[in-house]
Design a protein around this motif. Structure first.
Motif, PDB file in Angstrom:
ATOM      1  N   SER A 478       0.937  -1.168  -0.014  1.00  0.00           N
ATOM      2  CA  SER A 478       0.012   0.079   0.022  1.00  0.00           C
ATOM      3  C   SER A 478       0.836   1.232  -0.152  1.00  0.00           C
ATOM      4  CB  SER A 478      -0.877   0.075   1.094  1.00  0.00           C
ATOM      5  OG  SER A 478      -1.879  -1.091   1.099  1.00  0.00           O
ATOM      6  N   TYR A 479       1.988   1.279   0.714  1.00  0.00           N
ATOM      7  CA  TYR A 479       2.891   2.229   0.669  1.00  0.00           C
ATOM      8  C   TYR A 479       3.405   2.603  -0.800  1.00  0.00           C
ATOM      9  CZ  TYR A 479       3.459   1.791   5.810  1.00  0.00           C
ATOM     10  OH  TYR A 479       2.986   1.918   7.055  1.00  0.00           O
ATOM     11  N   GLY A 480       3.536   1.492  -1.552  1.00  0.00           N
ATOM     12  CA  GLY A 480       3.933   1.811  -2.886  1.00  0.00           C
ATOM     13  C   GLY A 480       3.122   2.190  -3.842  1.00  0.00           C
ATOM     14  N   ARG A 481       1.980   1.711  -3.616  1.00  0.00           N
ATOM     15  CA  ARG A 481       0.671   2.369  -4.370  1.00  0.00           C
ATOM     16  C   ARG A 481       0.447   3.718  -4.394  1.00  0.00           C
ATOM     17  NH1 ARG A 481      -4.204   0.800  -6.996  1.00  0.00           N
ATOM     18  NH2 ARG A 481      -5.812   2.075  -6.526  1.00  0.00           N
ATOM     19  N   LEU A 482       0.486   4.186  -2.934  1.00  0.00           N
ATOM     20  CA  LEU A 482       0.239   5.512  -2.669  1.00  0.00           C
ATOM     21  C   LEU A 482       1.312   6.461  -3.288  1.00  0.00           C
ATOM     22  CD1 LEU A 482      -1.381   5.358   1.056  1.00  0.00           C
ATOM     23  CD2 LEU A 482      -2.701   5.524  -1.376  1.00  0.00           C
ATOM     24  N   HIS A 483       2.512   5.927  -3.052  1.00  0.00           N
ATOM     25  CA  HIS A 483       3.606   6.356  -3.760  1.00  0.00           C
ATOM     26  C   HIS A 483       3.430   6.958  -5.109  1.00  0.00           C
ATOM     27  CE1 HIS A 483       7.805   7.555  -4.849  1.00  0.00           C
ATOM     28  NE2 HIS A 483       7.878   7.881  -3.760  1.00  0.00           N
ATOM     29  N   ALA A 484       3.191   5.934  -5.682  1.00  0.00           N
ATOM     30  CA  ALA A 484       2.839   5.911  -7.170  1.00  0.00           C
ATOM     31  C   ALA A 484       1.766   6.988  -7.715  1.00  0.00           C
ATOM     32  CB  ALA A 484       2.561   4.623  -7.785  1.00  0.00           C
ATOM     33  N   LYS A 485       0.594   7.001  -6.913  1.00  0.00           N
ATOM     34  CA  LYS A 485      -0.282   7.917  -7.093  1.00  0.00           C
ATOM     35  C   LYS A 485       0.020   9.310  -6.705  1.00  0.00           C
ATOM     36  CE  LYS A 485      -4.543   6.639  -6.273  1.00  0.00           C
ATOM     37  NZ  LYS A 485      -5.852   6.459  -5.511  1.00  0.00           N
ATOM     38  N   GLU A 486       0.725   9.435  -5.589  1.00  0.00           N
ATOM     39  CA  GLU A 486       1.442  10.759  -5.350  1.00  0.00           C
ATOM     40  C   GLU A 486       2.221  11.583  -6.831  1.00  0.00           C
ATOM     41  OE1 GLU A 486       1.223  13.308  -3.304  1.00  0.00           O
ATOM     42  OE2 GLU A 486      -0.709  12.351  -2.544  1.00  0.00           O
ATOM     43  N   GLN A 487       3.077  10.385  -7.349  1.00  0.00           N
ATOM     44  CA  GLN A 487       3.953  10.717  -8.445  1.00  0.00           C
ATOM     45  C   GLN A 487       3.002  11.195  -9.579  1.00  0.00           C
ATOM     46  OE1 GLN A 487       6.489   7.193  -9.128  1.00  0.00           O
ATOM     47  NE2 GLN A 487       7.846   8.514  -8.962  1.00  0.00           N
ATOM     48  N   GLU A 488       1.907  10.576 -10.025  1.00  0.00           N
ATOM     49  CA  GLU A 488       0.859  10.989 -10.690  1.00  0.00           C
ATOM     50  C   GLU A 488       0.122  12.582 -10.430  1.00  0.00           C
ATOM     51  OE1 GLU A 488      -2.418   8.172 -11.023  1.00  0.00           O
ATOM     52  OE2 GLU A 488      -1.139   6.603 -11.905  1.00  0.00           O
ATOM     53  N   GLN A 489      -0.036  12.589  -9.321  1.00  0.00           N
ATOM     54  CA  GLN A 489      -0.407  13.961  -8.656  1.00  0.00           C
ATOM     55  C   GLN A 489       0.800  15.091  -8.920  1.00  0.00           C
ATOM     56  OE1 GLN A 489      -3.560  14.796  -7.806  1.00  0.00           O
ATOM     57  NE2 GLN A 489      -4.258  12.836  -7.980  1.00  0.00           N
ATOM     58  N   ALA A 490       1.973  14.824  -8.849  1.00  0.00           N
ATOM     59  CA  ALA A 490       3.004  15.584  -9.193  1.00  0.00           C
ATOM     60  C   ALA A 490       3.081  16.111 -10.537  1.00  0.00           C
ATOM     61  CB  ALA A 490       4.275  15.211  -8.409  1.00  0.00           C
ATOM     62  N   SER A 491       2.984  15.065 -11.223  1.00  0.00           N
ATOM     63  CA  SER A 491       2.803  15.171 -12.856  1.00  0.00           C
ATOM     64  C   SER A 491       2.024  16.128 -13.330  1.00  0.00           C
ATOM     65  CB  SER A 491       3.050  13.748 -13.504  1.00  0.00           C
ATOM     66  OG  SER A 491       4.198  12.873 -12.934  1.00  0.00           O
ATOM     67  N   SER A 492       0.839  15.961 -12.743  1.00  0.00           N
ATOM     68  CA  SER A 492      -0.408  16.487 -13.182  1.00  0.00           C
ATOM     69  C   SER A 492      -0.387  18.017 -12.707  1.00  0.00           C
ATOM     70  CB  SER A 492      -1.893  16.029 -12.537  1.00  0.00           C
ATOM     71  OG  SER A 492      -2.666  16.878 -12.701  1.00  0.00           O
ATOM     72  N   ALA A 493       0.334  18.309 -11.613  1.00  0.00           N
ATOM     73  CA  ALA A 493       0.562  19.784 -11.208  1.00  0.00           C
ATOM     74  C   ALA A 493       1.678  20.396 -12.048  1.00  0.00           C
ATOM     75  CB  ALA A 493       1.032  19.620  -9.668  1.00  0.00           C
ATOM     76  N   GLN A 494       2.552  19.547 -12.277  1.00  0.00           N
ATOM     77  CA  GLN A 494       3.619  20.374 -13.150  1.00  0.00           C
ATOM     78  C   GLN A 494       3.030  20.729 -14.616  1.00  0.00           C
ATOM     79  OE1 GLN A 494       7.629  18.716 -13.587  1.00  0.00           O
ATOM     80  NE2 GLN A 494       7.387  17.369 -11.793  1.00  0.00           N
ATOM     81  N   ALA A 495       2.270  19.734 -15.280  1.00  0.00           N
ATOM     82  CA  ALA A 495       1.760  20.260 -16.497  1.00  0.00           C
ATOM     83  C   ALA A 495       0.661  21.419 -16.236  1.00  0.00           C
ATOM     84  CB  ALA A 495       0.740  18.893 -16.858  1.00  0.00           C
ATOM     85  N   ARG A 496       0.032  21.526 -15.229  1.00  0.00           N
ATOM     86  CA  ARG A 496      -0.919  22.644 -14.918  1.00  0.00           C
ATOM     87  C   ARG A 496      -0.111  23.817 -15.007  1.00  0.00           C
ATOM     88  NH1 ARG A 496      -3.552  22.287 -10.444  1.00  0.00           N
ATOM     89  NH2 ARG A 496      -2.813  20.340  -9.676  1.00  0.00           N
ATOM     90  N   PHE A 497       1.002  23.670 -14.295  1.00  0.00           N
ATOM     91  CA  PHE A 497       1.872  24.827 -14.008  1.00  0.00           C
ATOM     92  C   PHE A 497       2.594  25.346 -15.405  1.00  0.00           C
ATOM     93  CE2 PHE A 497       6.348  26.282 -13.962  1.00  0.00           C
ATOM     94  CZ  PHE A 497       6.230  27.428 -13.296  1.00  0.00           C
ATOM     95  N   TRP A 498       3.048  24.463 -15.952  1.00  0.00           N
ATOM     96  CA  TRP A 498       3.803  24.926 -17.407  1.00  0.00           C
ATOM     97  C   TRP A 498       2.341  25.592 -18.220  1.00  0.00           C
ATOM     98  CZ3 TRP A 498       8.271  25.899 -17.302  1.00  0.00           C
ATOM     99  CH2 TRP A 498       9.044  24.929 -16.339  1.00  0.00           C
TER     100      TRP A 498
END
Length: 505
Positions: A478-498
């Motif tokens: 579960s730690y790894g799964r949540l970590h991966a979901k957080e990576q997706e959220q970070a990527s989405s935030a970066q896309a919105r920033f640019w």
């Protein structure tokens, strides 16, 4: 007013010994006046030797006699209004006669700092209370006829005696006070010229109102006025929220931290207007305070973030004691951060920072640049912050994705925040332009804040899952799964920033 205090709304009137009460039954809503009740009251007022509470229109007293005996702290809440906080008198009155309860001392520590609270005035009052009763039998207000004998205990002890009337609302509407004032005025009784009994007892030792008025920032005025207005506002925010932080009020740490960061940021933007030695010292100390406040605030935000992650997951995908581990550690870290914060707010270092901020606005160590036209100096300073933000974004675009880019984007976020604060200081000069720039900078700050929150959350998940849980032999799925979901959220935030950056004004 309940046992814990409330909002006191009252008016005081100066009267002579021969004054007679008017017909109070004629006041709107008053159906009867109860039989008068007499109380013998004794009160000791506390302050520092230099009367910092009196200067701030705060009164702190211990009263015996009457139906509200105890400790009373009165904090100004506007014209004719004061917030009153109570604390009981202990069983051993003589032993603690001069010991202010910690619960009240904490609420004024931002003023008293490390100066002791000592008795400054003793009042003996014979009070005759006339309760004004409404149609339903409720007490609308009380008129107190006070005969006072006062003893000033410090700075050339002196005595005085006087009579005054006081109308205080209980359950009645505020216009009852206006009506009472009109009735008394028709009989030649006017509102007291003294702010309080304490002010009258202190006499010529009562701190005088400052005669220095801060000039409003204008386009044609000096740039120093713009800076001074911003500094004064944020120092006021710290002063208001310090007591709330000590009482663990929701949102108080965040508000005080933001004010601290604003001060530090504005001093950096306007550094050319102030003695550089003063700027360097204050920014160092404000950085320390912001870090202490941040330790408490960041744990609170991280805990809320992680709990939200867990709540959105299907229970079937939460393997092992992940919730217990994350929540327990977050609570421990938050408690530790809170203890560190409380210790810091009672430290010599914090009190000297408050002294330095007071001195900064009282006698600003301005350079010659502070006297130049605001319409020339301020836009140039805001433009400089724009350029720093652009450089930070260009650097982030060139970095390798991963921890290096995370750090670069965090730097860009801090630059966006500084641009936002700089633009807000310029609002009196150019409202539309400053609002447009500050809104854009805040948007970038919010998006990159989400990205940074994800970085912090991933770090916590990795340490708790990839290291600690593994070493305990617990399931780390579960730690790894949540970590991966957080990576997706970070990527989405970066896309919105640019995307947002591409549409910059």
């Amino acid at each position: 007013m309940d046992a814990n205090g409330g909002i006191e709304i009252e008016l005081k009137f100066d009267v002579d010994e021969l004054a007679l009460l008017p017909r109070l039954n004629d006041l709107p809503g008053v159906q009867a006046v109860a039989e008068p009740v007499t109380h013998d009251l004794a009160a000791v007022y506390f302050d520092t030797n230099d009367l910092v509470l009196a200067r701030a229109h705060i009164t702190l007293r211990r009263r015996t006699g009457g139906d509200d005996a105890g400790w009373h702290l009165k904090l100004p809440q506007g014209v004719g209004r004061r917030r009153e906080v109570h604390a009981p008198i202990g069983k051993h009155l003589q032993d603690e006669a001069d010991a202010v309860p910690g619960s009240l001392a904490q609420l004024v520590r931002v003023y008293t700092r490390d100066s002791p609270l000592v008795p400054v005035v003793h009042l003996g009052t014979t009070r005759v209370v006339h309760a004004l009763i409404g149609a339903g039998g409720e007490t609308l207000a009380v008129l107190c006829d006070d005969r006072v004998e006062a003893q000033r205990l410090l700075h050339e002890p002196a005595s005085a005696a006087w009579r005054e009337w006081e109308i205080e609302l209980v359950d009645g509407p505020e216009d009852l006070l206006d009506a009472g004032q009109s009735v008394l005025a028709s009989g030649g009784i006017l509102v007291s010229q003294h702010a309080s009994k304490l002010a009258r007892a202190l006499g010529d030792r009562f701190p005088a109102e400052s005669t220095t008025k801060q000039r409003r920032p204008t386009r044609n005025g000096p740039a120093g006025n713009v800076l001074l207005a911003s500094l004064t506002e944020q120092i006021g925010v710290i002063r208001r929220h310090d007591p709330q932080v000590r009482q663990h009020a929701a949102g108080s740490v965040h508000a005080m931290r933001v004010a601290t960061r604003r001060l530090r940021s504005v001093l950096a933007t306007y550094r050319s207007l102030v003695d550089p030695v003063v700027v360097q010292h204050l920014r160092t100390e404000l950085g320390w305070l912001a870090a202490v406040l941040g330790g408490s605030r960041d744990e609170e935000v991280l805990q809320r973030h992680l709990v939200g992650l867990l709540d959105r997951e299907s229970p079937a995908l939460l393997l092992g004691p992940i919730r217990e581990r994350l929540e327990s550690r977050s609570e421990t870290d938050a408690h530790s951060a809170q203890l560190t914060l409380v210790t810091a707010l009672d430290s010599h270092r914090y009190f000297r920072l408050l002294d330095a901020l007071d001195s900064l606005v009282a006698t600003p160590p301005f350079t010659a640049a502070a006297d130049q036209d605001a319409r020339v100096v301020v836009p140039a300073l805001v433009t400089k912050e724009w350029k720093k933000l652009r450089r930070a974004v260009r650097l982030a675009a060139k970095t390798v994705p991963g921890s290096e880019r995370d750090l670069a984007l965090h730097t860009a976020r801090k630059r966006a925040k500084r641009l936002r604060y700089a633009a807000e200081t310029a609002h009196p000069l150019s409202p539309k332009r400053s609002a447009r720039v500050s809104r854009f900078a805040q948007k970038l700050q919010t998006i990159l804040g989400e990205q940074h929150d994800s970085v912090i959350a991933r770090d916590r998940l990795l340490k708790r899952g990839g290291v600690e849980a593994y070493l305990r032999g617990e399931n780390t799925f579960s730690y790894g799964r949540l970590h991966a979901k957080e990576q997706e959220q970070a990527s989405s935030a970066q896309a919105r920033f640019w995307k947002a950056w591409s549409r910059r004004p």
